[in-house]
Design a protein around this motif. Structure first.
Motif, PDB file in Angstrom:
ATOM      1  N   UNK A   1      41.366  38.389  35.946  1.00 54.16           N
ATOM      2  CA  UNK A   1      40.681  39.687  35.852  1.00 54.16           C
ATOM      3  C   UNK A   1      40.542  40.334  37.226  1.00 54.16           C
ATOM      4  N   UNK A   2      40.413  41.661  37.225  1.00 51.87           N
ATOM      5  CA  UNK A   2      40.461  42.415  38.478  1.00 51.87           C
ATOM      6  C   UNK A   2      39.203  43.215  38.766  1.00 51.87           C
ATOM      7  N   UNK A   3      38.849  43.241  40.038  1.00 54.39           N
ATOM      8  CA  UNK A   3      37.879  44.167  40.595  1.00 54.39           C
ATOM      9  C   UNK A   3      38.703  45.205  41.344  1.00 54.39           C
TER      10      UNK A   3
ATOM     11  N   UNK B   1      39.644  32.799  40.157  1.00 54.51           N
ATOM     12  CA  UNK B   1      39.050  33.330  38.935  1.00 54.51           C
ATOM     13  C   UNK B   1      38.948  34.832  38.894  1.00 54.51           C
ATOM     14  N   UNK B   2      39.284  35.511  40.005  1.00 56.16           N
ATOM     15  CA  UNK B   2      39.207  36.962  40.038  1.00 56.16           C
ATOM     16  C   UNK B   2      39.985  37.508  41.211  1.00 56.16           C
ATOM     17  N   UNK B   3      40.364  38.781  41.134  1.00 55.68           N
ATOM     18  CA  UNK B   3      41.188  39.423  42.151  1.00 55.68           C
ATOM     19  C   UNK B   3      40.607  40.788  42.476  1.00 55.68           C
ATOM     20  N   UNK B   4      40.143  40.967  43.723  1.00 56.90           N
ATOM     21  CA  UNK B   4      39.707  42.274  44.212  1.00 56.90           C
ATOM     22  C   UNK B   4      40.932  42.924  44.844  1.00 56.90           C
ATOM     23  N   UNK B   5      41.425  43.994  44.220  1.00 54.10           N
ATOM     24  CA  UNK B   5      42.735  44.525  44.555  1.00 54.10           C
ATOM     25  C   UNK B   5      42.734  46.028  44.711  1.00 54.10           C
TER      26      UNK B   5
ATOM     27  N   UNK C   1      32.695  31.634  46.361  1.00 54.68           N
ATOM     28  CA  UNK C   1      33.875  31.262  47.149  1.00 54.68           C
ATOM     29  C   UNK C   1      34.901  32.395  47.133  1.00 54.68           C
ATOM     30  N   UNK C   2      35.471  32.695  48.294  1.00 57.37           N
ATOM     31  CA  UNK C   2      36.439  33.787  48.358  1.00 57.37           C
ATOM     32  C   UNK C   2      37.551  33.463  49.350  1.00 57.37           C
ATOM     33  N   UNK C   3      38.709  34.041  49.060  1.00 55.81           N
ATOM     34  CA  UNK C   3      39.852  34.021  49.971  1.00 55.81           C
ATOM     35  C   UNK C   3      40.180  35.469  50.272  1.00 55.81           C
TER      36      UNK C   3
ATOM     37  N   UNK D   1      37.104  31.020  42.656  1.00 53.14           N
ATOM     38  CA  UNK D   1      37.373  31.771  43.882  1.00 53.14           C
ATOM     39  C   UNK D   1      37.739  33.222  43.575  1.00 53.14           C
ATOM     40  N   UNK D   2      37.168  34.149  44.358  1.00 51.77           N
ATOM     41  CA  UNK D   2      37.567  35.547  44.319  1.00 51.77           C
ATOM     42  C   UNK D   2      38.617  35.770  45.399  1.00 51.77           C
ATOM     43  N   UNK D   3      39.802  36.208  44.997  1.00 55.10           N
ATOM     44  CA  UNK D   3      40.871  36.541  45.932  1.00 55.10           C
ATOM     45  C   UNK D   3      40.752  38.021  46.269  1.00 55.10           C
ATOM     46  N   UNK D   4      40.674  38.343  47.564  1.00 52.73           N
ATOM     47  CA  UNK D   4      40.481  39.717  48.022  1.00 52.73           C
ATOM     48  C   UNK D   4      41.671  40.125  48.873  1.00 52.73           C
TER      49      UNK D   4
END
Length: 265
Positions: free
Chosen positions: A227-229, A207-211, A159-161, A130-133
């Protein structure tokens, strides 16, 4: 995050404000005394004049020099060189006692009420899928950016939240998602008004964070190995994003205009 680099920023800011976004040739010029930072990474505010920010930073540095010591929510293994530079330049003891959210036994606090149903949704997702945004409690975007982000996420099939605050859009404009968005992401995406971020980042499904790379968010992501976007907006966020990409190498910045195809890729 900002005070960690204060040893050099006031001098850089006194040279003048960052060029406008039209001056692309200057935006990528390196700041020799603050590597790996560039002109575009300098501290700025969308609401305060450049002179006010420069004066504020100078006052902070002077206050630090007159103090008995300075405490940072960071840790030496992450920023040993930067902490030593601060120590050398201000002449007072430096104490890195973070990350505070990992050592504090106090209850989590938030200006907004989190939607904890997202944790149940995460329980049903595959590990690190999941990508957390989330862009924090202050950063905002315009309607076009919101539309491109929504379509990019939907088209990615990842998949994203996604945290969409009621005031995420500039001004008082009501948040509205593209027609058909909910149907397109049903089963793969979830949108909430606020999330219990520390628990989300610590969840095995993320699995990732768009921040936006506020320091709290950056440190929480680092602490959980996510890891971050990076999409910084103002203040110290550009500095933090630059370090994520160039120094710690645990993410990369999404630069330029938000475009659905780039987001999908």
């Amino acid at each position: 995050g900002l005070p960690r680099r204060l040893h050099g920023l006031p001098g850089a800011l006194r040279q003048g404000p960052p060029p406008t976004t039209r001056d692309h040739s200057q935006l990528n010029m390196p700041l020799d005394d603050l590597q790996p930072l560039r002109v575009r990474d300098m501290v700025f505010s969308t609401t305060s004049p450049h002179e006010t920010i420069s004066t504020c930073l100078e006052c902070i540095v002077e206050s630090v020099r007159c103090s008995s010591g300075v405490i940072f929510s960071t840790f030496c293994d992450l920023e040993d060189v930067e902490l030593q530079k601060v120590n050398d330049s201000v002449g007072v003891p430096v104490y890195a006692i973070g990350p505070l959210h990992k050592i504090s036994s106090g209850p989590q606090s938030s200006l907004l009420a989190p939607d904890r149903t997202c944790l149940d949704w995460l329980d049903k997702q595959e590990d690190e899928s999941v990508l957390f945004v989330s862009f924090g409690s202050l950063a905002s975007m315009d309607k076009e950016e919101l539309m491109e982000t929504a379509l990019g996420l939907a088209n990615s099939r990842i998949p994203f939240l996604w945290v969409i605050r009621h005031d995420l859009l500039h001004g008082s404009e009501k948040v509205g998602l593209p027609d058909g968005f909910e149907e397109a992401v049903q089963g793969t995406g979830m949108v909430v008004s606020w999330a219990p971020q520390q628990e989300v980042l610590g969840h095995q499904a993320v699995g990732g964070f768009w921040t936006h790379n506020g320091w709290n968010s950056t440190l929480e992501s680092i602490s959980e190995g996510v890891p971050m976007l990076c999409r910084p907006h103002f203040a110290d966020q550009m500095i933090n994003a630059r370090y994520v990409q160039e120094v710690w190498k645990i993410g990369f910045e999404l630069e330029g205009k938000l475009e659905r195809g780039e987001i999908e890729r």
